[in-house]
Motif scaffolding. Structure first.
Motif, PDB file in Angstrom:
ATOM      1  N   THR A   8      41.870  32.790  -3.448  1.00 45.04           N
ATOM      2  CA  THR A   8      41.312  32.370  -4.732  1.00 45.04           C
ATOM      3  C   THR A   8      40.681  30.998  -4.561  1.00 45.04           C
ATOM      4  OG1 THR A   8      43.449  31.478  -5.378  1.00 45.04           O
ATOM      5  CG2 THR A   8      42.912  33.689  -6.154  1.00 45.04           C
ATOM      6  N   LYS A   9      39.512  30.837  -5.083  1.00 42.48           N
ATOM      7  CA  LYS A   9      38.746  29.608  -4.875  1.00 42.48           C
ATOM      8  C   LYS A   9      38.899  28.661  -6.055  1.00 42.48           C
ATOM      9  CE  LYS A   9      35.664  32.509  -2.348  1.00 42.48           C
ATOM     10  NZ  LYS A   9      34.485  33.317  -2.416  1.00 42.48           N
ATOM     11  N   ILE A  10      40.132  28.502  -6.538  1.00 42.49           N
ATOM     12  CA  ILE A  10      40.400  27.626  -7.668  1.00 42.49           C
ATOM     13  C   ILE A  10      41.145  26.398  -7.160  1.00 42.49           C
ATOM     14  CG2 ILE A  10      41.570  27.424  -9.871  1.00 42.49           C
ATOM     15  CD1 ILE A  10      41.148  30.408 -10.248  1.00 42.49           C
ATOM     16  N   HIS A  11      40.630  25.215  -7.496  1.00 43.41           N
ATOM     17  CA  HIS A  11      41.213  23.954  -7.037  1.00 43.41           C
ATOM     18  C   HIS A  11      41.283  22.971  -8.190  1.00 43.41           C
ATOM     19  CE1 HIS A  11      40.809  25.122  -2.843  1.00 43.41           C
ATOM     20  NE2 HIS A  11      39.611  25.567  -3.136  1.00 43.41           N
ATOM     21  N   GLY A  12      42.096  21.939  -8.003  1.00 42.75           N
ATOM     22  CA  GLY A  12      42.126  20.850  -8.969  1.00 42.75           C
ATOM     23  C   GLY A  12      40.835  20.061  -8.896  1.00 42.75           C
ATOM     24  N   ILE A  13      40.452  19.445  -9.995  1.00 45.37           N
ATOM     25  CA  ILE A  13      39.189  18.717 -10.043  1.00 45.37           C
ATOM     26  C   ILE A  13      39.260  17.446  -9.212  1.00 45.37           C
ATOM     27  CG2 ILE A  13      37.627  17.481 -11.599  1.00 45.37           C
ATOM     28  CD1 ILE A  13      38.210  19.635 -13.670  1.00 45.37           C
ATOM     29  N   GLY A  61      42.903  19.208 -14.722  1.00 51.27           N
ATOM     30  CA  GLY A  61      42.428  20.577 -14.842  1.00 51.27           C
ATOM     31  C   GLY A  61      42.047  21.210 -13.515  1.00 51.27           C
ATOM     32  N   LYS A  62      41.526  22.430 -13.604  1.00 49.35           N
ATOM     33  CA  LYS A  62      41.116  23.170 -12.415  1.00 49.35           C
ATOM     34  C   LYS A  62      39.719  23.717 -12.617  1.00 49.35           C
ATOM     35  CE  LYS A  62      45.788  24.649 -11.368  1.00 49.35           C
ATOM     36  NZ  LYS A  62      46.675  25.781 -11.167  1.00 49.35           N
ATOM     37  N   ARG A  63      39.067  24.063 -11.512  1.00 52.67           N
ATOM     38  CA  ARG A  63      37.759  24.690 -11.607  1.00 52.67           C
ATOM     39  C   ARG A  63      37.572  25.675 -10.469  1.00 52.67           C
ATOM     40  NH1 ARG A  63      33.324  22.101  -8.481  1.00 52.67           N
ATOM     41  NH2 ARG A  63      31.899  23.144  -9.886  1.00 52.67           N
ATOM     42  N   TYR A  64      36.679  26.616 -10.688  1.00 51.47           N
ATOM     43  CA  TYR A  64      36.368  27.647  -9.716  1.00 51.47           C
ATOM     44  C   TYR A  64      35.262  27.171  -8.806  1.00 51.47           C
ATOM     45  CZ  TYR A  64      34.794  32.171  -7.943  1.00 51.47           C
ATOM     46  OH  TYR A  64      34.438  33.204  -7.131  1.00 51.47           O
ATOM     47  N   ASN A  65      35.452  27.306  -7.500  1.00 52.73           N
ATOM     48  CA  ASN A  65      34.455  26.876  -6.523  1.00 52.73           C
ATOM     49  C   ASN A  65      33.973  28.104  -5.764  1.00 52.73           C
ATOM     50  OD1 ASN A  65      32.853  25.519  -4.755  1.00 52.73           O
ATOM     51  ND2 ASN A  65      34.501  24.431  -3.738  1.00 52.73           N
ATOM     52  N   PRO A  66      32.846  28.706  -6.148  1.00 51.32           N
ATOM     53  CA  PRO A  66      32.406  29.948  -5.519  1.00 51.32           C
ATOM     54  C   PRO A  66      31.893  29.785  -4.093  1.00 51.32           C
ATOM     55  CG  PRO A  66      30.781  29.209  -7.091  1.00 51.32           C
ATOM     56  CD  PRO A  66      31.967  28.287  -7.222  1.00 51.32           C
ATOM     57  N   LYS A  67      31.537  28.586  -3.652  1.00 44.93           N
ATOM     58  CA  LYS A  67      30.939  28.408  -2.321  1.00 44.93           C
ATOM     59  C   LYS A  67      31.941  27.952  -1.278  1.00 44.93           C
ATOM     60  CE  LYS A  67      26.409  27.532  -4.117  1.00 44.93           C
ATOM     61  NZ  LYS A  67      25.209  26.757  -4.031  1.00 44.93           N
TER      62      LYS A  67
END
Length: 69
Positions: A8-13, A61-67
């Motif tokens: 999963t490509k979700i990380h903290g900001i 928060g977190k965000r999705y990083n597609p690359k």
């Protein structure tokens, strides 16, 4: 395991690794306020979100990083 990668490509900001200490502090503050209000016989108890601000925590928060490869 040398070729394993995060699925999963979700990380903290920010670069913070955890919000554990922030959550502990918020819950301690919440419990202290609830105990004080119960001792003074108040019936209007606060909610956790009213006592702490999650936007001021370290990770923000977190965000999705597609690359991410």
């Amino acid at each position: 395991m040398s070729r394993s990668k995060k699925k999963t490509k979700i990380h903290g900001i920010t670069t913070a690794t955890s919000e554990k200490e922030n959550k502990q502090d918020a819950n301690r503050k919440f419990r202290r306020i609830v105990k004080q209000k119960l001792k003074s016989d108040e019936t209007d108890l606060p909610k956790l979100r009213e006592v702490s601000n999650v936007w001021s925590f370290d990770k923000d928060g977190k965000r999705y990083n597609p690359k991410m490869t």
